[in-house]
Design an enzyme around this catalytic site. Structure first.
Site, PDB file in Angstrom:
ATOM      1  N   PHE A  94      46.834  52.714  50.645  1.00 19.30           N
ATOM      2  CA  PHE A  94      47.967  52.161  49.891  1.00 19.30           C
ATOM      3  C   PHE A  94      48.412  50.813  50.437  1.00 19.30           C
ATOM      4  O   PHE A  94      49.594  50.486  50.445  1.00 19.30           O
ATOM      5  CB  PHE A  94      49.131  53.163  49.848  1.00 19.30           C
ATOM      6  CG  PHE A  94      48.668  54.567  49.569  1.00 19.30           C
ATOM      7  CD1 PHE A  94      48.066  54.879  48.353  1.00 19.30           C
ATOM      8  CD2 PHE A  94      48.772  55.562  50.516  1.00 19.30           C
ATOM      9  CE1 PHE A  94      47.591  56.151  48.099  1.00 19.30           C
ATOM     10  CE2 PHE A  94      48.293  56.845  50.272  1.00 19.30           C
ATOM     11  CZ  PHE A  94      47.710  57.142  49.059  1.00 19.30           C
TER      12      PHE A  94
ATOM     13  N   THR B 121      39.829  56.219  45.813  1.00 19.17           N
ATOM     14  CA  THR B 121      40.095  55.836  44.425  1.00 19.17           C
ATOM     15  C   THR B 121      39.035  56.320  43.455  1.00 19.17           C
ATOM     16  O   THR B 121      39.289  56.412  42.263  1.00 19.17           O
ATOM     17  CB  THR B 121      40.149  54.307  44.337  1.00 19.17           C
ATOM     18  OG1 THR B 121      39.005  53.785  45.029  1.00 19.17           O
ATOM     19  CG2 THR B 121      41.404  53.771  44.993  1.00 19.17           C
TER      20      THR B 121
ATOM     21  N   ARG C  18      39.395  48.254  29.500  1.00 17.57           N
ATOM     22  CA  ARG C  18      38.532  49.400  29.266  1.00 17.57           C
ATOM     23  C   ARG C  18      38.543  50.320  30.481  1.00 17.57           C
ATOM     24  O   ARG C  18      38.470  49.859  31.616  1.00 17.57           O
ATOM     25  CB  ARG C  18      37.124  48.875  29.044  1.00 17.57           C
ATOM     26  CG  ARG C  18      36.112  49.900  28.634  1.00 17.57           C
ATOM     27  CD  ARG C  18      34.830  49.133  28.372  1.00 17.57           C
ATOM     28  NE  ARG C  18      33.750  49.978  27.967  1.00 17.57           N
ATOM     29  CZ  ARG C  18      32.469  49.625  28.117  1.00 17.57           C
ATOM     30  NH1 ARG C  18      32.164  48.461  28.646  1.00 17.57           N
ATOM     31  NH2 ARG C  18      31.526  50.427  27.716  1.00 17.57           N
ATOM     32  N   ILE C  19      38.653  51.601  30.236  1.00 10.88           N
ATOM     33  CA  ILE C  19      38.625  52.580  31.325  1.00 10.88           C
ATOM     34  C   ILE C  19      37.190  53.060  31.505  1.00 10.88           C
ATOM     35  O   ILE C  19      36.552  53.521  30.555  1.00 10.88           O
ATOM     36  CB  ILE C  19      39.582  53.758  31.009  1.00 10.88           C
ATOM     37  CG1 ILE C  19      41.038  53.257  30.946  1.00 10.88           C
ATOM     38  CG2 ILE C  19      39.435  54.864  32.056  1.00 10.88           C
ATOM     39  CD1 ILE C  19      41.579  52.600  32.197  1.00 10.88           C
ATOM     40  N   LEU C  20      36.679  52.954  32.722  1.00 10.69           N
ATOM     41  CA  LEU C  20      35.266  53.244  32.969  1.00 10.69           C
ATOM     42  C   LEU C  20      35.027  54.703  33.346  1.00 10.69           C
ATOM     43  O   LEU C  20      34.091  55.325  32.894  1.00 10.69           O
ATOM     44  CB  LEU C  20      34.736  52.338  34.089  1.00 10.69           C
ATOM     45  CG  LEU C  20      34.894  50.826  33.857  1.00 10.69           C
ATOM     46  CD1 LEU C  20      34.291  50.056  35.015  1.00 10.69           C
ATOM     47  CD2 LEU C  20      34.252  50.410  32.538  1.00 10.69           C
TER      48      LEU C  20
ATOM     49  N   LYS D  80      38.160  60.382  34.580  1.00  5.25           N
ATOM     50  CA  LYS D  80      38.813  61.379  35.433  1.00  5.25           C
ATOM     51  C   LYS D  80      39.422  60.727  36.676  1.00  5.25           C
ATOM     52  O   LYS D  80      40.554  61.032  37.052  1.00  5.25           O
ATOM     53  CB  LYS D  80      37.789  62.441  35.834  1.00  5.25           C
ATOM     54  CG  LYS D  80      38.388  63.772  36.180  1.00  5.25           C
ATOM     55  CD  LYS D  80      37.295  64.832  36.172  1.00  5.25           C
ATOM     56  CE  LYS D  80      37.879  66.209  36.362  1.00  5.25           C
ATOM     57  NZ  LYS D  80      36.842  67.237  36.188  1.00  5.25           N
ATOM     58  N   THR D  81      38.639  59.844  37.324  1.00  8.42           N
ATOM     59  CA  THR D  81      39.200  59.196  38.514  1.00  8.42           C
ATOM     60  C   THR D  81      40.301  58.218  38.103  1.00  8.42           C
ATOM     61  O   THR D  81      41.251  57.997  38.848  1.00  8.42           O
ATOM     62  CB  THR D  81      38.117  58.480  39.341  1.00  8.42           C
ATOM     63  OG1 THR D  81      37.418  57.556  38.527  1.00  8.42           O
ATOM     64  CG2 THR D  81      37.147  59.476  39.942  1.00  8.42           C
TER      65      THR D  81
ATOM     66  N   GLY E 216      44.741  50.837  40.075  1.00  4.90           N
ATOM     67  CA  GLY E 216      45.212  51.538  41.272  1.00  4.90           C
ATOM     68  C   GLY E 216      46.703  51.452  41.520  1.00  4.90           C
ATOM     69  O   GLY E 216      47.288  52.337  42.134  1.00  4.90           O
ATOM     70  N   GLU E 217      47.334  50.379  41.074  1.00  4.40           N
ATOM     71  CA  GLU E 217      48.726  50.173  41.449  1.00  4.40           C
ATOM     72  C   GLU E 217      49.718  50.277  40.305  1.00  4.40           C
ATOM     73  O   GLU E 217      50.893  50.567  40.513  1.00  4.40           O
ATOM     74  CB  GLU E 217      48.868  48.809  42.150  1.00  4.40           C
ATOM     75  CG  GLU E 217      48.322  48.895  43.560  1.00  4.40           C
ATOM     76  CD  GLU E 217      47.943  47.552  44.139  1.00  4.40           C
ATOM     77  OE1 GLU E 217      48.712  47.021  44.945  1.00  4.40           O
ATOM     78  OE2 GLU E 217      46.865  47.036  43.787  1.00  4.40           O
TER      79      GLU E 217
HETATM   80 MO1  MOS Z   1      46.938  47.663  47.892  1.00  4.79          MO
HETATM   81  S1  MOS Z   1      48.942  47.329  48.398  1.00  4.79           S
HETATM   82  O1  MOS Z   1      46.667  46.411  46.902  1.00  4.79           O
HETATM   83  O2  MOS Z   1      46.015  47.515  49.254  1.00  4.79           O
END
Ligand code: MOS
Length: 746
Positions: free
Chosen positions: A241, A472, A634-636, A639-640, A710-711
């Site tokens: 994170f 991830t 686009r989502i690849l 599930k992840t 991811g964020e």
């Molecule tokens: Mo994350 S805060 O972009 O490593």
């Protein structure tokens, strides 16, 4: 092209390894002659080391080495710039002087034969600190250090466009409100850990990291080695994170001690050391002044941000990064002030800037909606931006309005009575709130190698790059993208990651790694397919000139076939046997894009709709329902991807209701520097989530059309919850986390 794998919910290819414990994390590697390093942390929050006595520690059983500022080796200047390819967590080398900048700072490293011996000996190190030194661990105790920081990654933190003040003063409706967020810590489950080992002049490091190439750059500078003499290995990272992006002091010290001892040194931070010595998200105080017309057009906005940094270095939590671009506000100003505290240098934490910034802005918009007696979704629609006013470039692809529409529909928002306390249910109050999510499109660049080969077990491909899978789903995503591109079954593709001997790859941060690596993997596969067609053209009946008419052929299940007559096909194994080597290999790379290029601004967006149930008698808030819709291109890997969105939302629930690193202002140390005191959500805190995405590719960004995921999940969630709490209770909590004491206070 018909796609079958991209966008489908395949299971994690590394899932079995993870749940059976077979996945090896940094501290789990076993090397011969291993020694154990334990760090001694300062109990003082400031001042100097007057004396450090290591005599007793050195004589303790099994002790091999005690490093302090008096005998630590001199290290080279370490890079401190993401663009330079590596970031030392702090510019000051560890154990380099007698200054204490914060509680917890390392003052010694004790290395012994066993962990127990090292821990015991560390307890024998006696440190005498100068007394009575001033220190501060709260913004209000450090007002005299207030100053204006420099840019944040090339972007100014203080600027104005138009005339916010003039427009604010003449606005029909004005809002002036201040919000605050506390110091938060990423608290990845895997503590930071390093095993360093030397053989002659080559350094090998097993590191819990999100950037093997960054560690290689920093450590080669620190020890004055050519980068190829530093080998960083990290097949798995147990969460980060943001907290494992910079090369940290314990890693540097483990390498220094290992060099001196000529034996491997393992160093694992204790949980309190993770919290005191690994960078956190700084606290923020944010004042929003917003002017609007009666019909909801925002005519002026000023966003004043105060954050903290450490005594000697600067990390400005960029809280205005989204307020400057998310809405169509011509008269806008932002200012950023900082104060210096006796804490470790703050650092990246999931959605740096957007997380606290969106909490404040999206809370302010909710307050404005009430002022205007306007639906909060309508207010956002009314101020929707189609160009990014910070760059004056159009968004490459923007489906935020569809996110509002779909989210409202799935949630049942139209049934909402805006009146606070209008939905009592027994001894609970139900509230509904919403907020916008936003995150830039970053692509920091990667080189990817794909190798197709054939052996007795059949044809298989290996896709590799130095990037790390920090949990991830990179292994899964690259496997499925490569399988799709090469026309191979999933189980015929292996991804190799997390090794600095592999090709250059950016940090697993800024939600950029999929956007950086997936197009490069696909391009490498295109080249391999071209070579396969050439081999077919040379050798196979009915394939004459095939490579000049690539789109007349399909690649499926390990065979090249005529599109018009798929029965006419030839297997990759046969083609590879015609090649002078039994394999084909290709590399491709992507070039960095930091949020915009000459033509476009790249942003992802989304909307959260949240239901809370508040028990007013005890001030308890539970999130009972959440609907989130995202536009991330686009989502690849479905599930992840869903797991990433979900993890972000869980993070947002933690920030809204629980997370806070609390300092004792009398002693300068955090009082909850462990996972018993630093609360994060558990399963029982998390409701069923309805997560979906628009799935419109953004081909202006890269050839595969994906932006990062991811964020963005965390952004907006704390505001949606705060807004729902207001709707439930009529109480506007402008200070995170929304704990029972704040709801019970009158
Ligand atoms: Mo994350 S805060 O972009 O490593």
């Amino acid at each position: 092209m018909t796609t079958t794998l991209i966008g489908s919910p395949v299971n994690r290819v590394d899932g079995r390894k993870k749940v059976t414990g077979a996945a090896q994390y940094a501290s789990e590697f076993v090397l011969g002659e291993m020694t154990h390093g334990v760090l001694v942390s300062s109990s003082a929050a400031g001042g100097k080391i007057r004396n450090i006595d290591t005599a007793e520690a050195k004589q303790a059983p099994g002790v091999l080495l005690v490093l302090t500022h008096k005998n630590a080796p001199h290290l080279g200047k370490m890079p401190n710039d993401m663009m330079a390819g590596g970031v030392a967590a702090e510019a000051r080398p560890p154990l380099s002087d007698d200054q204490i900048l914060h509680n917890g700072q390392y003052v010694a490293m004790v290395v012994a034969e066993t962990l127990e011996q090292a821990r015991y000996a560390a307890s024998l190190v006696k440190v005498d600190y100068t007394k009575g030194e001033r220190f501060a661990v709260a913004i209000e105790d450090a007002e005299d250090t207030r100053y204006k920081p420099g840019d944040f990654m090339g972007q100014p933190l203080t600027f104005e466009r138009g005339h916010w003040k003039k427009e604010f003063e003449k606005a029909d409706v004005r809002l002036d409100a201040t919000y605050s967020t506390p110091t938060e810590h990423p608290c990845a489950l895997e503590p930071h850990a390093t095993i360093a080992s030397w053989s002659d002049d080559t350094l090998t490091v097993y590191n819990a990291t999100q950037w093997v190439k960054g560690d290689q750059t920093v450590l080669s500078a620190a020890f004055d080695l050519k980068p190829e003499k530093v080998h960083i290995i990290c097949p798995f990272t147990g969460g980060m994170f943001g907290s494992k992006g910079a090369t940290a002091a314990h890693t540097i010290l483990a390498a220094a001690a290992a060099r001196q001892l000529k034996r491997p040194v393992k160093c694992i931070l204790t949980r309190p050391q993770v919290l005191t010595d690994v960078g956190h998200r700084s606290e923020t105080i944010q004042r929003f002044q917003i002017g609007a017309t009666r019909d909801g057009k925002i005519t002026a906005m000023r966003h004043h941000v105060t954050t903290h940094t450490s005594l000697k270095e600067e990390f400005p939590e960029p809280a205005s990064i989204s307020s400057r671009m998310l809405y169509n506000i011509e008269n806008y100003a932002t200012e950023h002030d900082m104060v210096r505290l006796n804490v470790v240098k703050p650092s990246w934490m999931r959605a740096p800037g957007e997380m606290p910034g969106q909490y404040a802005q999206e809370s302010a918009l909710d307050e404005l909606a009430y002022e205007l007696a306007m639906d909060p979704v309508d207010l956002r629609r009314r101020n929707h931006a189609t160009i990014d006013l910070t760059t004056n470039k159009p968004f490459s692809s923007n489906h935020l309005l569809e996110c509002y529409d779909r989210g409202a529909e799935r949630f049942g928002w139209s049934a909402r009575n805006p009146l606070p306390r209008s939905m009592p249910d027994g001894n609970e109050l139900i509230g509904w709130g919403m907020a916008t999510a936003t995150y830039p499109g970053y692509l920091m660049g990667a080189a990817v190698n794909v190798r197709l080969e054939s052996d007795s077990s059949g044809v298989h491909a290996t896709v590799s790059t130095a990037g790390t899978d920090v949990g991830t789903g990179m292994y899964t995503m690259l496997t499925l993208v490569t399988a799709e591109a090469l026309g191979l079954p999933l189980e015929r593709v292996t991804a190799k990651l997390g090794d600095s001997d592999l090709l250059q790859c950016a940090v697993a941060g800024g939600s950029n790694l999929t956007a950086s690596t997936a197009p490069a993997a696909t391009d490498a596969c295109t080249e391999i397919k071209h070579e396969l067609l050439k081999l077919a053209a040379d050798a196979a009946d009915g394939f004459t000139g095939a490579h000049k008419h690539a789109n007349e052929f399909i690649f499926n299940n390990g065979r090249v076939a005529h599109r018009s007559d798929p029965a006419r096909s030839i297997g990759y194994a046969e083609l590879l046997s015609l090649n002078k080597h039994p394999f084909l290999e290709a590399q491709a790379q992507t070039k960095p894009i930091f949020g915009h290029n000459d033509e476009y601004s790249f942003h992802s967006s989304g909307a959260h709709f949240v239901e809370v149930r508040v028990t007013p008698a005890i001030g308890r808030v539970r999130v009972s329902r959440i609907v989130s819709v995202f536009d991330c291109g686009r989502i690849l890997s479905a599930k992840t991807a869903r797991s990433q969105f979900m993890g972000g939302i869980v993070f947002g629930i933690g920030a809204a209701l629980m997370e806070e690193l609390t300092y004792d202002r009398a002693h300068g140390q955090p009082v909850n520097a462990d996972l018993a005191g630093y609360l994060v959500p558990v399963h029982a805190d998390i409701p069923e989530m309805d997560i979906s995405w628009i799935d419109e590719p953004d081909y202006n960004f890269n050839s595969i059309g994906c932006r990062g995921i991811g964020e963005i999940g965390i952004t907006g969630v704390p505001a949606a919850i705060a807004n729902a709490v207001y709707h439930a209770t009529g109480k506007r909590v402008r200070d995170l986390p929304i704990t029972p004491d704040k709801l019970l206070a009158t």
